[in-house]
Design a protein around this motif. Structure first.
Motif, mmCIF file in Angstrom:
data_model
loop_
_atom_site.group_PDB
_atom_site.id
_atom_site.type_symbol
_atom_site.label_atom_id
_atom_site.label_comp_id
_atom_site.label_asym_id
_atom_site.label_seq_id
_atom_site.Cartn_x
_atom_site.Cartn_y
_atom_site.Cartn_z
ATOM 1 N N LYS A 123 1.935 4.031 -4.386
ATOM 2 C CA LYS A 123 3.272 3.501 -4.652
ATOM 3 C C LYS A 123 3.355 2.013 -4.303
ATOM 4 N N TYR A 124 2.574 1.603 -3.295
ATOM 5 C CA TYR A 124 2.611 0.223 -2.804
ATOM 6 C C TYR A 124 1.372 -0.583 -3.217
ATOM 7 N N VAL A 125 0.638 -0.100 -4.214
ATOM 8 C CA VAL A 125 -0.634 -0.728 -4.587
ATOM 9 C C VAL A 125 -0.484 -2.195 -4.987
ATOM 10 N N LEU A 126 0.594 -2.548 -5.655
ATOM 11 C CA LEU A 126 0.764 -3.945 -6.067
ATOM 12 C C LEU A 126 0.967 -4.861 -4.866
ATOM 13 N N LYS A 127 1.554 -4.327 -3.804
ATOM 14 C CA LYS A 127 1.714 -5.114 -2.573
ATOM 15 C C LYS A 127 0.371 -5.331 -1.883
ATOM 16 N N GLY A 128 -0.605 -4.500 -2.204
ATOM 17 C CA GLY A 128 -1.958 -4.702 -1.694
ATOM 18 C C GLY A 128 -2.615 -5.929 -2.306
ATOM 19 N N PHE A 129 -2.131 -6.308 -3.476
ATOM 20 C CA PHE A 129 -2.644 -7.507 -4.142
ATOM 21 C C PHE A 129 -1.884 -8.743 -3.697
ATOM 22 N N SER A 130 -0.587 -8.581 -3.429
ATOM 23 C CA SER A 130 0.250 -9.681 -2.949
ATOM 24 C C SER A 130 1.543 -9.107 -2.382
ATOM 25 N N THR A 131 2.037 -9.711 -1.324
ATOM 26 C CA THR A 131 3.292 -9.232 -0.735
ATOM 27 C C THR A 131 4.451 -9.360 -1.716
ATOM 28 N N ASP A 132 4.278 -10.173 -2.764
ATOM 29 C CA ASP A 132 5.301 -10.325 -3.801
ATOM 30 C C ASP A 132 5.323 -9.155 -4.778
ATOM 31 N N GLY A 133 4.328 -8.278 -4.712
ATOM 32 C CA GLY A 133 4.256 -7.162 -5.647
ATOM 33 C C GLY A 133 5.388 -6.176 -5.436
ATOM 34 N N ARG A 134 5.802 -5.540 -6.511
ATOM 35 C CA ARG A 134 6.865 -4.542 -6.418
ATOM 36 C C ARG A 134 6.266 -3.164 -6.149
ATOM 37 N N ASP A 135 7.112 -2.237 -5.760
ATOM 38 C CA ASP A 135 6.678 -0.852 -5.605
ATOM 39 C C ASP A 135 6.567 -0.227 -6.995
ATOM 40 N N LEU A 136 5.592 0.646 -7.161
ATOM 41 C CA LEU A 136 5.501 1.386 -8.419
ATOM 42 C C LEU A 136 6.580 2.464 -8.441
ATOM 43 N N THR A 137 7.062 2.772 -9.625
ATOM 44 C CA THR A 137 8.024 3.869 -9.762
ATOM 45 C C THR A 137 7.278 5.190 -9.565
ATOM 46 N N GLY B 218 -10.734 8.652 -4.344
ATOM 47 C CA GLY B 218 -11.865 8.224 -3.525
ATOM 48 C C GLY B 218 -12.425 6.912 -4.046
ATOM 49 N N ALA B 219 -13.339 6.330 -3.304
ATOM 50 C CA ALA B 219 -13.922 5.034 -3.671
ATOM 51 C C ALA B 219 -14.624 5.088 -5.022
ATOM 52 N N LYS C 23 -14.559 -3.491 -1.731
ATOM 53 C CA LYS C 23 -13.714 -4.231 -0.788
ATOM 54 C C LYS C 23 -12.239 -4.085 -1.167
ATOM 55 N N ALA C 24 -11.952 -4.181 -2.471
ATOM 56 C CA ALA C 24 -10.568 -4.020 -2.945
ATOM 57 C C ALA C 24 -10.061 -2.618 -2.608
ATOM 58 N N PHE C 25 -10.907 -1.616 -2.809
ATOM 59 C CA PHE C 25 -10.532 -0.242 -2.469
ATOM 60 C C PHE C 25 -10.128 -0.145 -1.000
ATOM 61 N N HIS C 26 -10.928 -0.732 -0.126
ATOM 62 C CA HIS C 26 -10.650 -0.638 1.311
ATOM 63 C C HIS C 26 -9.360 -1.367 1.691
ATOM 64 N N ILE C 27 -9.026 -2.421 0.985
ATOM 65 C CA ILE C 27 -7.752 -3.103 1.228
ATOM 66 C C ILE C 27 -6.587 -2.189 0.834
ATOM 67 N N LEU C 28 -6.732 -1.498 -0.284
ATOM 68 C CA LEU C 28 -5.664 -0.621 -0.771
ATOM 69 C C LEU C 28 -5.553 0.683 0.028
ATOM 70 N N ASP C 29 -6.637 1.073 0.680
ATOM 71 C CA ASP C 29 -6.641 2.255 1.540
ATOM 72 C C ASP C 29 -6.032 1.863 2.884
ATOM 73 N N ALA C 30 -4.714 1.728 2.894
ATOM 74 C CA ALA C 30 -3.987 1.169 4.041
ATOM 75 C C ALA C 30 -4.200 1.933 5.348
ATOM 76 N N GLU D 286 1.091 8.228 -1.660
ATOM 77 C CA GLU D 286 2.032 7.342 -0.966
ATOM 78 C C GLU D 286 1.520 5.897 -0.941
ATOM 79 N N GLU D 287 0.216 5.721 -0.772
ATOM 80 C CA GLU D 287 -0.366 4.370 -0.788
ATOM 81 C C GLU D 287 -0.331 3.779 -2.194
#
Length: 109
Positions: free
Chosen positions: A65-79, A99-100, A46-53, A62-63
């Motif tokens: 880079k934004y993985v922490l935002k998949g956990f919370s909108t407060d998450g930062r972008d990865l460098t 892949g999953a 389920k977590a994988f599918h959330i992160l697979d935007a 590209e996804e």
């Protein structure tokens, strides 16, 4: 579906706080801190599918880079460095995406 439906919101907040600084992200420690490491295979999926935007069946660079935002909108972008390291750690078949099954294996490390 939100990540907080799978994981404890306080654990997510604490984990995101631990990796606020650029180039501090450690996927093993992060997955442990948010509690994903001890979740069922179904919850990890389920977590994988959330992160697979884009719902492609893969988490592409590209996804990631934004993985922490998949956990919370407060998450930062990865460098870029963190993103590349994360991809390298997970992409066992060398196709440039996660892949999953690769994601599940990475979470369980």
């Amino acid at each position: 579906m939100a990540m907080s439906s799978i994981l404890n919101a306080d654990d997510i907040k604490r984990a995101l706080g631990a990796f606020r600084a650029a180039d501090s992200f450690d996927h093993k420690r992060f997955f442990e801190m948010v509690g994903l490491k001890v979740k069922s295979a179904e919850d990890v999926k389920k977590a994988f599918h959330i992160l697979d935007a884009d719902n492609s069946g893969f988490i592409e660079e590209e996804e990631l880079k934004y993985v922490l935002k998949g956990f919370s909108t407060d998450g930062r972008d990865l460098t870029d460095r963190e993103t590349k390291a994360f991809l390298t750690a997970a992409d066992k078949d060398g196709d440039g995406k996660i892949g999953a099954e690769e994601f599940a294996a990475l979470v369980r490390e």
